[in-house]
Design a protein around this motif. Sequence first.
Motif, mmCIF file in Angstrom:
data_model
loop_
_atom_site.group_PDB
_atom_site.id
_atom_site.type_symbol
_atom_site.label_atom_id
_atom_site.label_comp_id
_atom_site.label_asym_id
_atom_site.label_seq_id
_atom_site.Cartn_x
_atom_site.Cartn_y
_atom_site.Cartn_z
ATOM 1 N N VAL A 5 9.602 5.495 9.355
ATOM 2 C CA VAL A 5 9.233 4.353 8.429
ATOM 3 C C VAL A 5 8.136 3.400 8.008
ATOM 4 C CG1 VAL A 5 11.716 3.792 7.085
ATOM 5 C CG2 VAL A 5 10.918 1.954 8.299
ATOM 6 N N GLY A 6 7.475 3.285 7.030
ATOM 7 C CA GLY A 6 6.415 2.821 7.358
ATOM 8 C C GLY A 6 5.699 2.069 5.651
ATOM 9 N N MET A 7 4.511 0.782 5.966
ATOM 10 C CA MET A 7 3.949 0.294 5.109
ATOM 11 C C MET A 7 2.742 0.607 4.625
ATOM 12 S SD MET A 7 5.856 -1.945 4.321
ATOM 13 C CE MET A 7 5.580 -3.575 3.300
ATOM 14 N N VAL A 8 3.039 1.861 3.112
ATOM 15 C CA VAL A 8 2.400 2.082 2.615
ATOM 16 C C VAL A 8 1.243 1.518 1.079
ATOM 17 C CG1 VAL A 8 1.453 4.864 1.783
ATOM 18 C CG2 VAL A 8 2.666 4.338 3.533
ATOM 19 N N LYS A 9 0.733 1.758 1.098
ATOM 20 C CA LYS A 9 -0.765 1.752 -0.114
ATOM 21 C C LYS A 9 -0.729 2.066 -1.532
ATOM 22 C CE LYS A 9 -3.890 -2.407 1.124
ATOM 23 N NZ LYS A 9 -5.231 -2.637 1.631
#
Length: 163
Positions: free
Chosen positions: A104-108
Amino acid sequence: MPVLKIIKQPDARLRQKAAAVVTFDAQLEALFDLLEETMRAGPGGVGIAAPQVGESLRMVVVDCRASLRPCKNHGLLYMANPVVEEMDGETLGREGCLSVPDWVGMVKRAQTILVSYDDLHGQRRQIESSGFEARVIQHEVDHLDGILFIDRVISTKALVRRL
Ligand code: ZN
């Protein structure tokens, strides 16, 4: 109905640009139905794109109603040839993907989008979406161009292995 097999990163088919949908018939609807079932069978399945089952077609299914992140939404969407026409604002959020199951990852993403698409009958429609639903639509439309969320994480530190 059988559920389709989800192909996983690094399968090269996930990196192809998908072809436009040109025929709107019972076969297309049947494939949309199968995509929906496959999405619902997956963990946290709120969206799916045809390339994820090895079908190189511009088809996306989105349904955020089951999400734990409450959002204003349009219910179940079957979108052929979706195009994000306008983007507004910016929001940072966590994403995962049925084709990248361990991460999972942080995406703009844009906060609000205007998206056009063809419905099951080939009729062009346009909706405004915002928040979590808009995030899911942007994620799924990316799949049609061979882009995965891991390409968009804000930094490698923002990508974490799912526990
Ligand atoms: Zn995905």
